[in-house]
Design a protein around this motif. Sequence first.
Motif, mmCIF file in Angstrom:
data_model
loop_
_atom_site.group_PDB
_atom_site.id
_atom_site.type_symbol
_atom_site.label_atom_id
_atom_site.label_comp_id
_atom_site.label_asym_id
_atom_site.label_seq_id
_atom_site.Cartn_x
_atom_site.Cartn_y
_atom_site.Cartn_z
ATOM 1 N N HIS A 105 33.623 51.977 54.451
ATOM 2 C CA HIS A 105 32.942 52.865 55.387
ATOM 3 C C HIS A 105 31.608 52.185 55.715
ATOM 4 C CE1 HIS A 105 35.290 56.434 53.417
ATOM 5 N NE2 HIS A 105 36.059 55.629 54.113
ATOM 6 N N TYR A 177 32.064 60.053 53.167
ATOM 7 C CA TYR A 177 32.491 61.322 53.765
ATOM 8 C C TYR A 177 31.338 62.293 54.003
ATOM 9 C CZ TYR A 177 37.247 59.769 53.047
ATOM 10 O OH TYR A 177 38.408 59.053 53.103
ATOM 11 N N THR A 184 28.802 65.212 61.845
ATOM 12 C CA THR A 184 29.603 66.202 62.568
ATOM 13 C C THR A 184 28.801 67.467 62.836
ATOM 14 O OG1 THR A 184 31.644 65.351 61.564
ATOM 15 C CG2 THR A 184 31.706 67.580 62.485
ATOM 16 N N ILE A 218 33.087 56.394 59.423
ATOM 17 C CA ILE A 218 34.540 56.599 59.330
ATOM 18 C C ILE A 218 35.061 56.901 60.740
ATOM 19 C CG2 ILE A 218 36.402 57.882 58.210
ATOM 20 C CD1 ILE A 218 34.449 58.722 56.062
ATOM 21 N N THR A 220 37.448 58.549 61.820
ATOM 22 C CA THR A 220 37.961 59.897 62.061
ATOM 23 C C THR A 220 36.910 60.801 62.700
ATOM 24 O OG1 THR A 220 37.423 60.466 59.757
ATOM 25 C CG2 THR A 220 39.694 59.821 60.235
ATOM 26 N N TYR A 223 37.823 62.540 66.079
ATOM 27 C CA TYR A 223 38.419 63.866 66.278
ATOM 28 C C TYR A 223 37.353 64.887 66.668
ATOM 29 C CZ TYR A 223 42.030 61.549 63.445
ATOM 30 O OH TYR A 223 42.959 60.665 62.946
ATOM 31 N N SER A 353 41.850 67.269 65.954
ATOM 32 C CA SER A 353 42.133 66.601 64.687
ATOM 33 C C SER A 353 43.613 66.662 64.316
ATOM 34 C CB SER A 353 41.291 67.229 63.564
ATOM 35 O OG SER A 353 41.676 68.573 63.336
ATOM 36 N N PRO A 365 47.095 62.896 58.664
ATOM 37 C CA PRO A 365 45.849 62.469 58.013
ATOM 38 C C PRO A 365 45.731 63.038 56.607
ATOM 39 C CG PRO A 365 45.444 63.402 60.203
ATOM 40 C CD PRO A 365 46.852 63.721 59.838
ATOM 41 N N TYR A 366 44.954 62.352 55.783
ATOM 42 C CA TYR A 366 44.657 62.894 54.462
ATOM 43 C C TYR A 366 43.939 64.231 54.611
ATOM 44 C CZ TYR A 366 45.650 58.155 52.807
ATOM 45 O OH TYR A 366 46.248 56.961 52.526
ATOM 46 N N ARG A 368 41.451 65.292 53.149
ATOM 47 C CA ARG A 368 39.994 65.197 53.110
ATOM 48 C C ARG A 368 39.382 65.083 54.500
ATOM 49 N NH1 ARG A 368 41.618 60.434 50.193
ATOM 50 N NH2 ARG A 368 41.646 58.548 51.485
ATOM 51 N N VAL A 369 40.197 64.705 55.496
ATOM 52 C CA VAL A 369 39.700 64.627 56.872
ATOM 53 C C VAL A 369 39.264 66.003 57.360
ATOM 54 C CG1 VAL A 369 40.406 64.149 59.259
ATOM 55 C CG2 VAL A 369 41.052 62.574 57.432
ATOM 56 N N TYR A 370 39.917 67.055 56.849
ATOM 57 C CA TYR A 370 39.676 68.410 57.354
ATOM 58 C C TYR A 370 38.659 69.190 56.525
ATOM 59 C CZ TYR A 370 43.786 67.258 60.055
ATOM 60 O OH TYR A 370 44.658 66.637 60.901
#
Length: 548
Positions: A105, A177, A184, A218, A220, A223, A353, A365-366, A368-370
């Motif tokens: 990352h 993360y 975000t 990251i 992701t 999304y 997402s 996706p894993y 952990r993405v959410y």
Amino acid sequence: MQCMGTGLSVFICVLFVFRKRIDAAILLLRKQFRGETSAFLHWLFDGKGNRLDVAAFWFIVLVGVAIRGLYINQEVHADEARTFSAYAFRPFYIIVSDWTAPNNHIFHTLLVRLCYLLFGRSLLVLRFPSFMAGILFLPLSYLFVKKLFSRGTGLFVMAFCAASYGIVSFSTMGRGYTILFCCTYILFLLALSLRVFPNNITLWVTAVGVSAIGMFTIPTMLYSIVGISVWLALNPPVCFYRGSELWRWWFRLFLYLCLTGLLTLLLYSPAFVATDWSLIHDDAALTSRRTWQNILTSIPAWSIQLQRLAIDPMPRWMAYGLTGCGLAGLSWLYREGRLLSKTSLLVCVVLASFVIPICVQRVIPYTRVYIVYIPFVAAFLFYGVSRLLESIPALETQRKYYSYIGVTIFTAIMAIALIKQHGVEYLQTGDQAVGARGAAEFLASHAKERDVAIALCPVPGPLIFYLSSMNNPIYVYDTLQYTPIIEKGSNTAWIVISREHAQSMQDMRGRIKLMVQVPDIQPVYENGEIFIVELQHIRIGGYLETGN
């Protein structure tokens, strides 16, 4: 060199000739920046909270810091150990140009590298950037929910984030993360503010910078960027409702996306140039397209894991009660005609997402993405709690006191439940090699310089991390990547096995190509989770890539 000198001379002459105009432009930009920043901060921190607000806020922050401090020294995980050993331990130019594995990352790794240069090598240094970002996330979640609903709801969500299993675990792990979480929610706040200040250039520039940093941490983050952009396109400010004005608003969003994309490409350009893309392509977690049948059959297990991340360590009776309050809160929003305006942003980012990875990339996706969206969902549950307290006539005169008492009790219950459920040493996240520190200490005191260690995932990464911290040169073979070929020789190999993945020497034989007869030897070291077998008079005669 002569051309460069001439160009520099011309540039200096131009600056001298137009110095007054340049000074005036800089002064104008400074005034505009101050004015726009002041307007945004006044909107963000509208009104001063009373003493109870301030006390509850800092109480939750202190609880969040204490819980994270309790788990920050837990044993290293496989992924974060690889982050340090393979990337952060190397020079800056290697970090930004080596993207052969998703463990890097990049923005987070740069911060870890900086902390390593300033404070030396230790587990706390590895986790310091994510730890600080995890603490910063608490007030960010409060500010966002406060703007969306109310102060009371924001305090409840902040208390939830302070002791949530998923958020705490990533705040005490050396991965990027929590930086993604912060980016975000800053972008969420900027999206809300841009509907109030659509002509504020400072906010647009900040949105581009925050989005690019999130992507640089990251990818992701894409999304959230897409979901927020769709939401802003469908919900323009009132002054842009007319047809011609609407096109201007959409053009600004398009310009924001273009600048974010260009800045992201610029940040990743060293990695694009230097990385061997065949290594990226071989990563099944990133590139393997799944069949629709496989996706559909995986959803139940995936949903259970996501539910655990969402409500752990909340007691079941509390989870059921909050669900009921959330449904009541949604019904209140529906009757008031505010349901669509409050839920549309969440719907957009969650749909983005799901649609992008599942329909476009054909991957799941894993979970952990959410995690980043869980506090947003929790906001609707706690909005129902706040409205329920407001609807009780008996509490009307002392309502605010009962709200703060409720926040305090909820924070305490969450913190106690987390510690009771997981203890005070480990927050298991699936790749933690419990006992790796003790195994490394044993090898450091018994292994010789020419010895090798052979380990099965998730042990190799933590083993390498601890051995390097002890300045031990023993080489560690990762059997997830290589199959060592063991022949007769004069050295010693130490076979390091995790009980989670193997129960005996016989189970390990499938990971090693033995060219000599080796009896089933008893372990020379065992700590309950990891045991070590010693093979003497051998040498590594080469290795095969796993799968060959």
